[in-house]
Enzyme design. Sequence first.
Site, PDB file in Angstrom:
ATOM      1  N   HIS A  18       0.837  -1.211   0.000  1.00 36.93           N
ATOM      2  CA  HIS A  18       0.000   0.000   0.000  1.00 36.93           C
ATOM      3  C   HIS A  18       0.873   1.262   0.000  1.00 36.93           C
ATOM      4  CE1 HIS A  18      -3.710   2.281   1.025  1.00 36.93           C
ATOM      5  NE2 HIS A  18      -2.839   3.087   1.614  1.00 36.93           N
ATOM      6  N   GLU A  19       1.799   1.322   0.941  1.00 35.11           N
ATOM      7  CA  GLU A  19       2.631   2.524   1.051  1.00 35.11           C
ATOM      8  C   GLU A  19       3.623   2.629  -0.108  1.00 35.11           C
ATOM      9  OE1 GLU A  19       1.710   4.698   2.974  1.00 35.11           O
ATOM     10  OE2 GLU A  19       0.406   3.522   4.294  1.00 35.11           O
ATOM     11  N   HIS A  22       1.981   4.577  -2.813  1.00 36.44           N
ATOM     12  CA  HIS A  22       2.053   6.019  -2.554  1.00 36.44           C
ATOM     13  C   HIS A  22       3.457   6.556  -2.862  1.00 36.44           C
ATOM     14  CE1 HIS A  22      -1.926   6.368  -0.952  1.00 36.44           C
ATOM     15  NE2 HIS A  22      -1.699   5.650   0.132  1.00 36.44           N
TER      16      HIS A  22
END
Length: 418
Positions: A18-19, A22
């Site tokens: 997920h990160e 980003h």
Amino acid sequence: MTTVIAFVLMFGLLVFVHEWGHLIFAKRAGMLAREFAIGMGPKLFAFTKNETLYTIRLLPIGGYVRVAGEDPEIVELKAGHHVGLEFNESGKVSKIIVNNKSKHPHARVIEVEKADLDHKLMIEGYEIDEDEKLYFEVDPKAQFVLDEKETQIAPYNRQFASKSVLQRAMQLFAGPLMNFVLAMIIFFILGFIQGVPVNEAKLGDIIADTPAEQAGLQAGDEIVSIDGEQVSTWEEFTEIVRDNPGEELDMTVLRNGERQEVSVTPDSLKQRDVTIGQIGVERAFDDSFIKTIQFGFTQTYEWTKLILVNLGKLVTGQFSLDMLSGPVGIYDATDRVVQTGFINYLMWTAILSINLGIVNLLPLPALDGGRLLFVGIEAVRGKPIDPQKEGVVHFIGFALLMLLMLVVTWNDIQRLFL
């Protein structure tokens, strides 16, 4: 211990992916990503590479990517500040020493009169007890030195707010997107490991010494009807068998293109307070490459749809808050899944990844979806919302989310231990 390791690995993978989404999109857009963190709280491990500090933190309750401009900058130079300046080979300021200047004897100490580290990248000021105004150009990658810790400055063109609406939206959307991509990859892997479950009521392996073997059923048989009732899917077949323990069933079977009649009496199996029927067959699987690729997409779609339907029931009150699970509940479920084997553990990881992606896209303050909502409003209005007002909304939203997490966790503890 096995469950602890499995939970930590699963949690770490979900948060990392997920990160990482980003982070990659932030860097592609030219944003300065100050930190990539897995976990919260005190640092356990850290290293810096390509402007970004990578950390693993103590508490396994999330993670984050800290992009310049999303939070107030650490140091703001104002008139009257005394700072030490060190220079690179081009004569530009490479370090701005905020305190402990005595530890930097080669630094040039000035009193700041004017500074612009966002656009013009300059500092004006005077050396102590001198009247001549000095002008210094600042390197775009200059470092603030505060308490002997270095932090890179962030010119405006490296900040989140400087980027286009599309770039900011993609940076926010990339985290949940990568969770869906991870789920697809896991389903691809499952397809390659075990094959793709056939939708038709087609039999795979026949377990020895079971009603199915005794009745003469064979791997590859396709169940066409049971007691005259048409059967077209595996789910319809298993439901009829489960609902008829100890009852003889007359099955029409398609074998090598020919129909045959077979009678089977399911064994009675007690599960909790319910008795179900079981005949001892496994589902057939298709291991073709095309089916495997399709499986990754179709399973991700089906689970996404199922989760959204259940989320809708929660919003409309058909599900209660007590049905939600927090970290404690997820750990308990992971413990039970791990005991059933690696395949189910992979499936569980994929499902949780989809959950994480969907939850983060909800239009709630402090979540990616909430921040995307503000970017969308900006696109419609043609101008951004006041950052201070947006910050207050996100702060309140974060506080409410933490309260919800505490309530859900308490419900998990009551359900499991009290």
